[in-house]
Scaffold this active site. Structure first.
Site, PDB file in Angstrom:
ATOM      1  N   GLU B 311       0.926  -1.179   0.004  1.00 18.05           N
ATOM      2  CA  GLU B 311      -0.079  -0.066   0.048  1.00 18.05           C
ATOM      3  C   GLU B 311       0.891   1.266   0.095  1.00 18.05           C
ATOM      4  O   GLU B 311       0.546   2.386  -0.970  1.00 18.05           O
ATOM      5  CB  GLU B 311      -0.848   0.052   1.310  1.00 18.05           C
ATOM      6  N   GLU B 397     -11.668  -4.039  19.472  1.00 21.14           N
ATOM      7  CA  GLU B 397     -11.598  -4.173  18.081  1.00 21.14           C
ATOM      8  C   GLU B 397     -12.410  -5.268  17.330  1.00 21.14           C
ATOM      9  O   GLU B 397     -13.136  -5.246  16.252  1.00 21.14           O
ATOM     10  CB  GLU B 397     -10.063  -4.402  17.697  1.00 21.14           C
TER      11      GLU B 397
END
Lengths: 157, 625
Positions: B311, B397
């Protein structure tokens, strides 16, 4: 409607920040002014102050709850504060307290249904020689008896 | 010391003091003091407590913590200073002149006992059913001072409701003794500002803004307050009962993944010194407890590096070659769920800078319930994934609603190191005595790059090992692949690597200095973000942020206590284990090659990996409604 009120509050705090500065030590005068103008410091106002002074909202909340004369909840128009410290207590505070409760129809820590009176205890305000003593907003009343206190309160009704 | 002003009616305690001057009035000068009649030399400005600890003189303390600013609120550490009318708190008394201190007098002993009795009169002590039983600082002090009765009474009934609203942190204010360590952690150490004292005097209570439940305020779930609480007033939300249930259910296939940091710290729960690596003993223990498969989160840490590194290179290409304005640099890491919630609350306009990669824990969950389930022909609805993490934010999370890309809840339970140690104890095992065992295939062997995710700077180091080699075809120009500028505990670290003689497909990076920054602890992250907001970081390409001081190894789920010294030891253990591994670069991990060949066939940041391994973020903002 809520938005308009909140914008007005933001503007007011911006003005106060302009006057007292945007450092941590400006916190006290700013929230004192809000307390005087609105009778309370709402959670929105606390967060706005926190945002502008770059402190955490919970710190503002800590300060507001620390001082008896600052409040985060709405109070009555007249806040009756009766001294509970030892000199006033020995001078007959208890009888006065019962008389006030009877007269206003509320207990200490409560507010009347018409939002006119809030009743609280406070600690010594230096009127030990003239006890029992009481504050109604900014006015001091001394040498109270169950009779005089009813007269005084009826003047505010 | 003896020159007390005579003609003054004030009581001794209020009389002004004239103290003898030190030998040399400068920073770095030493001063000779006397403790319990013995002479010592200490640096000017040392507190009495530090001076005593340096010289092996025991002074009890409670509100004092090495990571936090001084408070002097608990008064357990009081000592007698000659010439002073009252007892002084040793933790906040800086030595600036030749004082004589007594730490053992009758006055001191009685005062400390009184202080303790007062604390116990406010503490709801039910030690057998308390999870800090045996590791409680108040309990330890009560033993030390021989508390055999409650002079000022004891709390027999609960006064407050336990706040279980948060997925991560449980607050039980009945056990709070108002040492304010959590307040100082939250406001000073982490600069999140969720907890503060409300009211005053005997009405004081530690609370959140407007007394709201923890889930409704801007708590980032880092759990640092849990690590610093001396009693059980703060604890992590413990899912171990539910985990025992699924283990005992034969129809469930229970899979556990273990993060790198717990193995460097879990030994402390069993009395071993900090920095004892317990990786392989832990595997045996987990198998004996009854987990069907034990996997290594380092595998998805490697996967994270592949995705995040790709990325970054794609962003660099878009920015430098295509001049795309929608691409944000520097890229911020997204492995730390505490940091993610922090940026969502405090910098909601900067979410585009975050890497879209999920954290290793969540990547693992979605890979298990898709790839692994298919390969081993297990119905994913019968798979339960548990994650052993050094972290309390991981519990939040795994409960985020968007974390269901496998079609199921990707990770079912997040377990902290402390809770796993408790499960091992409950199973009747003593970890250090167990024989070493291996991880299970296919996600067993991981690279050292995945392992060092546990320490601050580790993600950066791992990413550089891969990215540099991807671009130039050569390993990073550091001895033994140890990228030293990434290591250590400085709050914000900055360094750069020059890319030279790059492969032809990366020619636009020729001669580019790859600048990177590393921050740990949200207070440091705030500094970095503030400079980003001011536009000072335009030359930086990649920033690693971890929410906890020291990175994951100092996480909120790690054994208590924690201190800079302990964190250093844990980091050493992690780096040592990395140095001994055969594979030390993420892209060389054979399982990574395998998964990209067999499953994620369109490569890193491809279509499938975008669906399974990447996520998006929520603009939460700071306003508490």
């Amino acid at each position: 409607m809520i938005d308009i009120k909140q914008n007005a509050m933001t503007e007011e705090i911006e003005m106060l920040v302009g006057k007292f500065g945007s450092t941590r030590d400006a916190l006290m005068p700013i929230i004192q002014n809000i307390q005087i103008n609105h009778g309370m410091i709402s959670d929105f106002a606390q967060q706005e102050v926190a945002r502008m002074l770059d402190v955490h909202p919970v710190e503002v909340y800590g300060v507001v709850t620390f001082y008896s004369f600052l409040s985060e909840t709405p109070k009555g128009r007249y806040i009756v504060r009766l001294c509970r410290t030892i000199s006033c207590d020995m001078a007959g505070k208890e009888a006065v307290a019962r008389a006030v409760e009877r007269e206003l129809g509320i207990r200490f820590g409560e507010t009347t249904a018409d939002n006119k009176f809030s009743l609280e205890y406070i600690n010594c305000m230096g009127m030990c020689d003239q006890g029992p003593s009481m504050l109604v907003n900014d006015l001091v009343f001394t040498k109270l008896t169950p009779h005089t206190v009813v007269d005084i309160l009826s003047k505010f009704k | 010391m003896d020159k007390i002003v005579k003609d003054n009616r004030a009581p001794v305690s209020q009389k002004p003091l004239t103290m003898p001057k030190p030998d040399k009035d400068a920073i770095g000068a030493t001063v000779g003091i006397e403790i319990n009649g013995n002479p010592y030399k200490v640096l000017i400005g040392t507190t009495i407590l530090e001076a005593c600890r340096q010289n092996n003189i025991h002074v009890p303390s409670l509100c004092y913590h090495e990571d936090l600013c001084l408070a002097g609120v608990c008064r357990v550490c009081v000592v007698e200073v000659e010439g002073m009318g009252t007892l002084q708190a040793a933790c906040t008394f800086p030595i600036i002149n030749k004082i004589k201190v007594r730490t053992t007098s009758e006055k001191v002993r009685k005062a400390r006992r009184h202080v303790l009795d007062l604390m116990l009169s406010e503490h709801y002590g039910e030690c057998y059913s308390c999870h800090r039983n045996g590791n409680c600082e108040l309990q330890k002090l009560a033993k030390e001072y021989g508390v055999d009765s409650y002079k000022f009474g004891h709390v027999e009934k609960r006064r407050y409701q336990i706040d279980r609203s948060s997925y991560s942190v449980v607050r039980d204010m009945d056990k709070c003794i108002l040492c304010k360590r959590c307040v100082r952690t939250c406001i000073d150490l982490q600069e999140v500002g969720v907890l503060e004292a409300k009211n005053r005097g005997n009405n004081t209570k530690i609370t959140t803004f407007m007394d709201k439940p923890l889930a409704d305020v801007i708590c980032i779930n880092c759990g640092q307050c849990i690590n610093r609480c001396p009693t059980a007033a703060l604890k992590a939300n413990d899912p171990s009962d539910e985990i025992w249930n699924v283990i005992d259910d034969p129809s469930k296939h229970v899979v556990i993944q273990t993060a790198p940091s717990p193995r460097a710290a879990i030994g402390e729960e069993f009395g071993l010194p900090p920095g004892t690596s317990m990786t392989y003993q832990m595997n045996t223990a987990l198998k004996m407890i009854g987990f069907d498969k034990v996997f290594d989160t380092d595998f998805t840490a490697d996967l994270t590096i592949m995705e995040e590194g790709t990325e970054l290179l794609m962003r660099l290409k878009k920015k430098l070659v295509d001049g795309d304005k929608n691409v944000m640099l520097p890229q911020l890491t997204s492995c730390s769920p505490g940091w993610i919630k922090y940026i969502e609350h405090f910098y909601p306009d900067y979410l585009d800078y975050l890497s879209t990669c999920k954290s290793p824990q969540q990547m693992f969950g979605s890979v298990i319930k898709t790839f692994y389930a298919k390969e081993h022909e297990i119905d994913p609805s019968n798979i339960v994934t548990v994650a052993v993490m050094p972290c309390s934010a991981k519990k939040f999370e795994c409960n985020r609603p968007e974390m269901d890309s496998s079609g199921f809840k990707d990770v079912d339970y997040g377990l902290t190191t402390r809770e796993l140690a408790q499960m091992i104890r409950e199973a009747g095992l003593y970890l250090p005595d167990l024989p070493p065992g291996n991880f299970d295939d296919p996600f067993g062997d991981a690279s050292g790059a995945g392992l060092i995710f546990g320490a601050t700077g580790g993600v950066m180091e791992a990413a550089l090992r891969t990215a540099y080699e991807l671009v130039t075809g050569r390993p990073v120009p550091f001895e033994n692949l140890d990228i030293i500028p990434c290591r250590g505990f400085d709050g914000v670290k900055q360094a750069s690597v020059k890319l030279e003689k790059v492969k032809p497909e990366w020619s636009f990076l020729e001669g580019v200095d790859l600048n990177f920054m590393i921050a740990h602890g949200t207070a440091n992250a705030k500094k970095v973000m503030e400079s980003l907001v001011r536009g000072e970081l335009s030359n930086i390409h990649f920033i690693e942020v971890m929410a906890c001081p020291g990175g994951c190894l100092g996480g909120g789920g790690q054994p208590i206590p924690t201190s800079p010294e302990i964190r250093k030891k844990r980091a050493e253990a992690i780096y040592q284990e990395d140095a001994g591994l055969p594979v030390r670069k993420s892209h060389e991990n054979p399982h990574i090659t395998y998964i990209y060949e067999k499953f994620l066939t369109d490569g890193p940041c491809g279509h499938l990996s975008h669906k399974l391994l990447h996520t998006q973020y929520v603009k939460r903002g700071k306003f508490i409604g």
